[in-house]
Design a protein around this motif. Structure first.
Motif, PDB file in Angstrom:
ATOM      1  N   GLY A   1       9.017  20.243   7.348  1.00 38.59           N
ATOM      2  CA  GLY A   1      10.159  19.645   6.766  1.00 38.59           C
ATOM      3  C   GLY A   1       9.981  18.747   5.557  1.00 38.59           C
ATOM      4  N   LEU A   2       8.670  17.997   5.825  1.00 36.96           N
ATOM      5  CA  LEU A   2       8.365  17.214   4.474  1.00 36.96           C
ATOM      6  C   LEU A   2       8.318  18.129   3.353  1.00 36.96           C
ATOM      7  CD1 LEU A   2       7.682  14.458   3.561  1.00 36.96           C
ATOM      8  CD2 LEU A   2       5.263  14.689   4.402  1.00 36.96           C
ATOM      9  N   ALA A   3       7.160  19.253   3.780  1.00 35.79           N
ATOM     10  CA  ALA A   3       7.025  20.227   2.459  1.00 35.79           C
ATOM     11  C   ALA A   3       8.349  20.820   2.018  1.00 35.79           C
ATOM     12  CB  ALA A   3       6.218  21.218   2.923  1.00 35.79           C
ATOM     13  N   CYS A   4       9.289  21.319   2.689  1.00 30.23           N
ATOM     14  CA  CYS A   4      10.480  21.989   2.236  1.00 30.23           C
ATOM     15  C   CYS A   4      11.313  20.747   1.360  1.00 30.23           C
ATOM     16  CB  CYS A   4      11.313  22.322   3.325  1.00 30.23           C
ATOM     17  SG  CYS A   4      10.775  23.735   4.132  1.00 30.23           S
ATOM     18  N   LEU A   5      11.346  19.623   1.728  1.00 29.68           N
ATOM     19  CA  LEU A   5      12.182  18.674   1.000  1.00 29.68           C
ATOM     20  C   LEU A   5      11.404  18.284  -0.274  1.00 29.68           C
ATOM     21  CD1 LEU A   5      13.334  16.124   4.086  1.00 29.68           C
ATOM     22  CD2 LEU A   5      14.673  17.715   2.898  1.00 29.68           C
TER      23      LEU A   5
ATOM     24  N   PHE B   1      19.471  16.595   5.738  1.00 32.92           N
ATOM     25  CA  PHE B   1      20.356  16.756   6.929  1.00 32.92           C
ATOM     26  C   PHE B   1      19.926  17.797   7.822  1.00 32.92           C
ATOM     27  CE2 PHE B   1      23.324  13.570   5.028  1.00 32.92           C
ATOM     28  CZ  PHE B   1      23.191  12.447   6.119  1.00 32.92           C
ATOM     29  N   THR B   2      19.688  19.086   7.215  1.00 39.56           N
ATOM     30  CA  THR B   2      19.323  20.261   7.944  1.00 39.56           C
ATOM     31  C   THR B   2      18.114  19.951   8.601  1.00 39.56           C
ATOM     32  OG1 THR B   2      20.717  21.646   6.346  1.00 39.56           O
ATOM     33  CG2 THR B   2      19.037  22.606   7.746  1.00 39.56           C
ATOM     34  N   HIS B   3      17.037  19.720   7.738  1.00 40.80           N
ATOM     35  CA  HIS B   3      15.777  19.383   8.354  1.00 40.80           C
ATOM     36  C   HIS B   3      15.397  18.144   9.303  1.00 40.80           C
ATOM     37  CE1 HIS B   3      13.657  22.621   6.026  1.00 40.80           C
ATOM     38  NE2 HIS B   3      14.384  22.177   5.053  1.00 40.80           N
ATOM     39  N   LEU B   4      16.301  17.215   9.063  1.00 38.68           N
ATOM     40  CA  LEU B   4      16.299  16.174  10.147  1.00 38.68           C
ATOM     41  C   LEU B   4      16.658  16.975  11.505  1.00 38.68           C
ATOM     42  CD1 LEU B   4      17.473  13.144   8.444  1.00 38.68           C
ATOM     43  CD2 LEU B   4      15.254  13.434   9.123  1.00 38.68           C
ATOM     44  N   SER B   5      17.750  17.791  11.536  1.00 38.70           N
ATOM     45  CA  SER B   5      18.188  18.225  12.651  1.00 38.70           C
ATOM     46  C   SER B   5      17.279  19.392  13.130  1.00 38.70           C
ATOM     47  CB  SER B   5      19.510  19.235  12.321  1.00 38.70           C
ATOM     48  OG  SER B   5      20.555  18.469  12.015  1.00 38.70           O
ATOM     49  N   PHE B   6      16.520  20.204  12.145  1.00 40.47           N
ATOM     50  CA  PHE B   6      15.624  21.027  12.715  1.00 40.47           C
ATOM     51  C   PHE B   6      14.334  20.435  13.623  1.00 40.47           C
ATOM     52  CE2 PHE B   6      16.303  24.347   9.086  1.00 40.47           C
ATOM     53  CZ  PHE B   6      17.328  25.046  10.101  1.00 40.47           C
ATOM     54  N   THR B   7      13.860  19.115  12.998  1.00 38.79           N
ATOM     55  CA  THR B   7      12.954  18.006  13.461  1.00 38.79           C
ATOM     56  C   THR B   7      13.087  17.746  14.794  1.00 38.79           C
ATOM     57  OG1 THR B   7      12.252  17.771  11.222  1.00 38.79           O
ATOM     58  CG2 THR B   7      11.171  16.556  12.806  1.00 38.79           C
ATOM     59  N   THR B   8      14.525  17.528  15.078  1.00 38.77           N
ATOM     60  CA  THR B   8      14.737  17.176  16.400  1.00 38.77           C
ATOM     61  C   THR B   8      14.186  18.041  17.619  1.00 38.77           C
ATOM     62  OG1 THR B   8      17.006  17.922  16.403  1.00 38.77           O
ATOM     63  CG2 THR B   8      16.689  15.650  15.780  1.00 38.77           C
ATOM     64  N   LEU B   9      14.211  19.601  17.255  1.00 36.90           N
ATOM     65  CA  LEU B   9      13.880  20.288  18.317  1.00 36.90           C
ATOM     66  C   LEU B   9      12.396  20.440  18.697  1.00 36.90           C
ATOM     67  CD1 LEU B   9      15.551  23.527  16.699  1.00 36.90           C
ATOM     68  CD2 LEU B   9      16.312  22.592  18.692  1.00 36.90           C
ATOM     69  N   LEU B  10      11.327  20.330  17.561  1.00 38.27           N
ATOM     70  CA  LEU B  10      10.084  20.151  17.878  1.00 38.27           C
ATOM     71  C   LEU B  10       9.390  19.026  16.715  1.00 38.27           C
ATOM     72  CD1 LEU B  10       9.210  23.845  18.281  1.00 38.27           C
ATOM     73  CD2 LEU B  10       9.127  22.068  20.030  1.00 38.27           C
ATOM     74  N   PRO B  11       9.683  17.941  17.235  1.00 38.83           N
ATOM     75  CA  PRO B  11       9.205  16.846  16.324  1.00 38.83           C
ATOM     76  C   PRO B  11       7.899  16.824  15.781  1.00 38.83           C
ATOM     77  CG  PRO B  11       9.777  15.909  18.345  1.00 38.83           C
ATOM     78  CD  PRO B  11      10.423  17.309  18.399  1.00 38.83           C
ATOM     79  N   LYS B  12       6.789  17.073  16.712  1.00 44.62           N
ATOM     80  CA  LYS B  12       5.558  17.049  16.586  1.00 44.62           C
ATOM     81  C   LYS B  12       4.981  18.363  15.623  1.00 44.62           C
ATOM     82  CE  LYS B  12       4.218  14.489  20.689  1.00 44.62           C
ATOM     83  NZ  LYS B  12       3.567  14.618  21.923  1.00 44.62           N
ATOM     84  N   ARG B  13       5.725  19.223  15.703  1.00 42.50           N
ATOM     85  CA  ARG B  13       5.344  20.498  15.055  1.00 42.50           C
ATOM     86  C   ARG B  13       6.099  20.700  13.458  1.00 42.50           C
ATOM     87  NH1 ARG B  13       5.930  26.311  17.974  1.00 42.50           N
ATOM     88  NH2 ARG B  13       4.502  25.090  19.456  1.00 42.50           N
ATOM     89  N   LEU B  14       7.005  20.157  13.326  1.00 45.89           N
ATOM     90  CA  LEU B  14       8.031  20.485  12.177  1.00 45.89           C
ATOM     91  C   LEU B  14       8.265  19.358  11.393  1.00 45.89           C
ATOM     92  CD1 LEU B  14      11.043  22.675  13.803  1.00 45.89           C
ATOM     93  CD2 LEU B  14       9.065  23.341  12.785  1.00 45.89           C
TER      94      LEU B  14
END
Length: 313
Positions: free
Chosen positions: A291-295, A274-287
């Motif tokens: 997020g995939l690597a972290c998960l 849920f945290t990385h999904l939230s981060f990705t909403t900020l800059l979806p093309k960049r993050l």
């Protein structure tokens, strides 16, 4: 905790277990996403001289401590080599060499495009430079050797060691550093904890959304969200972002501790998702790659037998 960690996190030699092989596949997919997106948005021309690109001009004039300036031809050779290396790492072909090339590219890219998620991706390639047998599972060779599709995905066919290899342990340490250093910098930043940083991020995205590649698709939030969390009075919006900002600091601080113990790993994995999904909403093309690597790295925290049981159903 001093007595628990050696039991929960034993370390042996350099032989990669199935979870590190799985992470190789996820990291390769994240890197492939990144280089594809970078190419679509023109990275191949960043060092051109005729005409000189804006990125090249900025690179030459910015005062930097380290400047690894390449000719346009050398840049294109390195550019093609890193793409081939990403495909090799994804397929498990010449993994140590391919990982070294990709890691070197990420460090080079960081000297002229300072995104810390790029540096993280490069650092996560380094354990594969030293690990042995990272192509034993979920690789092109294992696909050719598998008697059936089910056998290809079954990690139980691999011999399991008593603990994790030290390259895998090093990757776990890198994830710890990522979360704790991020939490520390955010916690010590008055701008972030007050909500002002997040207010400015969304206000900036609104102001430039029509000029970004892909037009308004970069900023996809509805009007009610924009009015309440981006374009209203900055002081009011900052107060609305304060609780999410403090929650981000708390989550990043506690997340590695939840992941390190098998009993709390599921809670940590769900919280991280849920945290990385939230981060990705900020800059979806960049993050997305970050997020995939972290998960994917969450699987590295599990004991080998737990990973085998999880994947094997």
């Amino acid at each position: 905790m001093h007595d628990l960690l050696p039991v929960a996190f034993p370390v042996h030699g350099t032989t990669a277990g199935p979870s590190l092989c799985f992470f190789r596949l996820v990291l390769g997919a994240a890197l492939l996403w990144k280089i594809t997106a970078d190419h679509v948005f023109g990275m191949a021309r960043f060092f051109d001289l005729g005409p000189k690109s804006l990125q090249r001009w900025r690179y030459e004039h910015e005062e930097m401590a380290v400047k690894l300036l390449l000719s346009p031809t050398a840049f294109r050779v390195f550019y093609a080599a890193r793409a081939l290396a990403v495909l090799c790492a994804l397929a498990g072909v010449l993994t140590p060499l391919a990982s070294a090339v990709v890691s070197a590219w990420c460090v080079f890219e960081f000297t002229w495009d300072r995104k810390f998620n790029t540096l993280f991706l490069g650092a996560m390639c380094l354990p594969f430079v030293f690990a042995r047998g990272a192509d034993a599972y979920l690789s092109l060779q294992s696909l050719l050797d598998a008697p059936s599709p089910g056998a290809f995905f079954d990690p139980a066919r691999l011999p399991l060691a008593e603990g994790l290899s030290w390259p895998q342990a090093a990757a776990v340490v890198l994830v710890f550093h990522l979360y704790w250093s991020s939490a520390w910098h955010k916690a010590t930043s008055r701008q972030f904890t007050s909500g002002y940083t997040l207010q400015r991020v969304f206000a900036q995205l609104v102001s430039v959304r029509e000029d970004l590649p892909g037009g308004p698709r970069e900023y996809f939030f509805p009007d009610w969200f924009t009015r309440r969390f981006a374009t209203a009075d900055p002081a009011v919006v900052a107060r609305r972002w304060r609780l999410p900002a403090l929650a981000t600091v708390a989550v990043e601080a506690v997340l590695p501790l939840l992941l390190i113990f098998p009993a709390t790993w599921p809670a940590g994995a769900v919280l991280g998702l849920f945290t990385h999904l939230s981060f990705t909403t900020l800059l979806p093309k960049r993050l997305v790659p970050f997020g995939l690597a972290c998960l994917g790295a969450y699987m590295l925290f599990l004991p080998q037998h737990t990973f085998v049981a999880l994947i094997g159903g």
